[in-house]
Enzyme design. Structure first.
Site, PDB file in Angstrom:
ATOM      1  N   CYS A 111       7.822  -3.461  -0.106  1.00  0.00           N
ATOM      2  CA  CYS A 111       6.468  -3.301   0.409  1.00  0.00           C
ATOM      3  C   CYS A 111       5.752  -4.649   0.541  1.00  0.00           C
ATOM      4  O   CYS A 111       6.089  -5.451   1.384  1.00  0.00           O
ATOM      5  CB  CYS A 111       5.707  -2.318  -0.475  1.00  0.00           C
ATOM      6  SG  CYS A 111       4.132  -1.756   0.161  1.00  0.00           S
ATOM      7  N   HIS A 112       4.741  -4.932  -0.282  1.00  0.00           N
ATOM      8  CA  HIS A 112       4.005  -6.199  -0.258  1.00  0.00           C
ATOM      9  C   HIS A 112       4.639  -7.255  -1.165  1.00  0.00           C
ATOM     10  O   HIS A 112       4.227  -8.416  -1.143  1.00  0.00           O
ATOM     11  CB  HIS A 112       2.551  -5.985  -0.701  1.00  0.00           C
ATOM     12  CG  HIS A 112       1.691  -5.314   0.312  1.00  0.00           C
ATOM     13  ND1 HIS A 112       1.728  -3.953   0.537  1.00  0.00           N
ATOM     14  CD2 HIS A 112       0.763  -5.815   1.165  1.00  0.00           C
ATOM     15  CE1 HIS A 112       0.860  -3.637   1.481  1.00  0.00           C
ATOM     16  NE2 HIS A 112       0.257  -4.742   1.881  1.00  0.00           N
TER      17      HIS A 112
END
Length: 187
Positions: A111-112
Site C-alpha cells: 500500500c503506502h
C-alpha cells in the site's frame, strides 16, 4: 502454504498501520511456521487504523533500538497513510530497511509502505507497485511502477492494497524459502 519454520521475520510498524496489512501477514506467516516479531519505535502496543477509525492495538515484540537485521530473514512493511509517513522520517527505521536489502533478504511493502522503500533508495530501476495515490512518488524515485496486485523484483516485494494480501504473503514465503535455500547451500 509451505513451511518456513526456521525463518524469523520482522514486521516494522508504528501507530497508524493499516490493521489488515499488519495482522494478515502476521497471522499467515506464523501459520506457515515462521517466528514473526512486530518491531516498533517504542515498547508496549501500537494502534492500527481500520478503514475510517482507530483499530485494535498490537503488542510490540521488539523495540527498533534492540533489533538487528542480521537476526531476521525478511522484513514486512505494512502501509496505511500514517504508519509509513511516521517511519520514513526515522533514520533508524530507514537504516533497518536498508540493512535487509544490503544483505539480499526479502523486503516486502504494501500500500503506502513503499514510501519507506523510496526513502531507503531501494526502488530505482526496480519493478514495483503501490497504492495508486503514491504512484507518482514511486515513478519519481525511479521505480518501474506496475498496476498489479503484487510485484516481485528479486527480493523486493510490493503489493497494491489490502485486497492483495494473500498473493503478497505467498510472495514473501517464496522469497524467504529461496533465501533460506541459498544460505543452506552456502553453509
Amino acid at each position: 502454504m509451505p513451511d518456513i519454520a526456521q525463518s524469523r521475520i520482522a514486521i516494522l510498524a508504528t501507530n497508524g498501520f493499516e490493521q489488515s496489512e499488519l495482522e494478515v501477514p502476521l497471522s499467515k506467516l506464523r501459520q506457515a511456521g515462521a517466528t514473526v516479531d512486530v518491531v516498533s519505535l517504542e515498547s508496549g502496543e501500537i494502534k492500527g487504523w481500520d478503514k475510517k477509525d482507530w483499530g485494535e492495538p498490537v503488542t510490540v515484540d521488539r523495540v527498533l533500538d534492540q533489533a538487528n537485521a542480521s537476526d531476521y530473514d525478511a522484513i514486512v512493511l505494512p502501509g496505511g497513510q500514517i504508519n509509513p509517513d511516521l517511519l520514513r522520517v526515522e533514520k533508524k527505521a530507514i537504516d533497518f530497511v536498508k540493512a535487509f536489502a544490503r544483505a539480499g533478504k526479502p523486503v516486502a511493502a504494501v500500500c503506502h509502505a513503499p514510501w519507506l522503500l523510496i526513502e531507503a533508495d531501494l526502488v530505482k530501476g526496480k519493478r514495483a507497485t503501490s497504492y495508486h495515490s503514491i504512484r507518482t512518488d514511486m515513478i519519481n524515485a525511479g521505480a518501474k511502477w506496475e498496476d498489479s496486485e503484487t510485484v516481485r523484483d528479486g527480493n523486493l516485494i510490493t503489493a497494491r492494497n489490502p485486497g492483495d494480501l494473500d498473493a503478497f504473503v505467498e510472495a514473501i514465503v517464496e522469497a524467504v524459502e529461496g533465501t533460506s535455500e541459498k544460505r543452506s547451500a552456502a553453509e
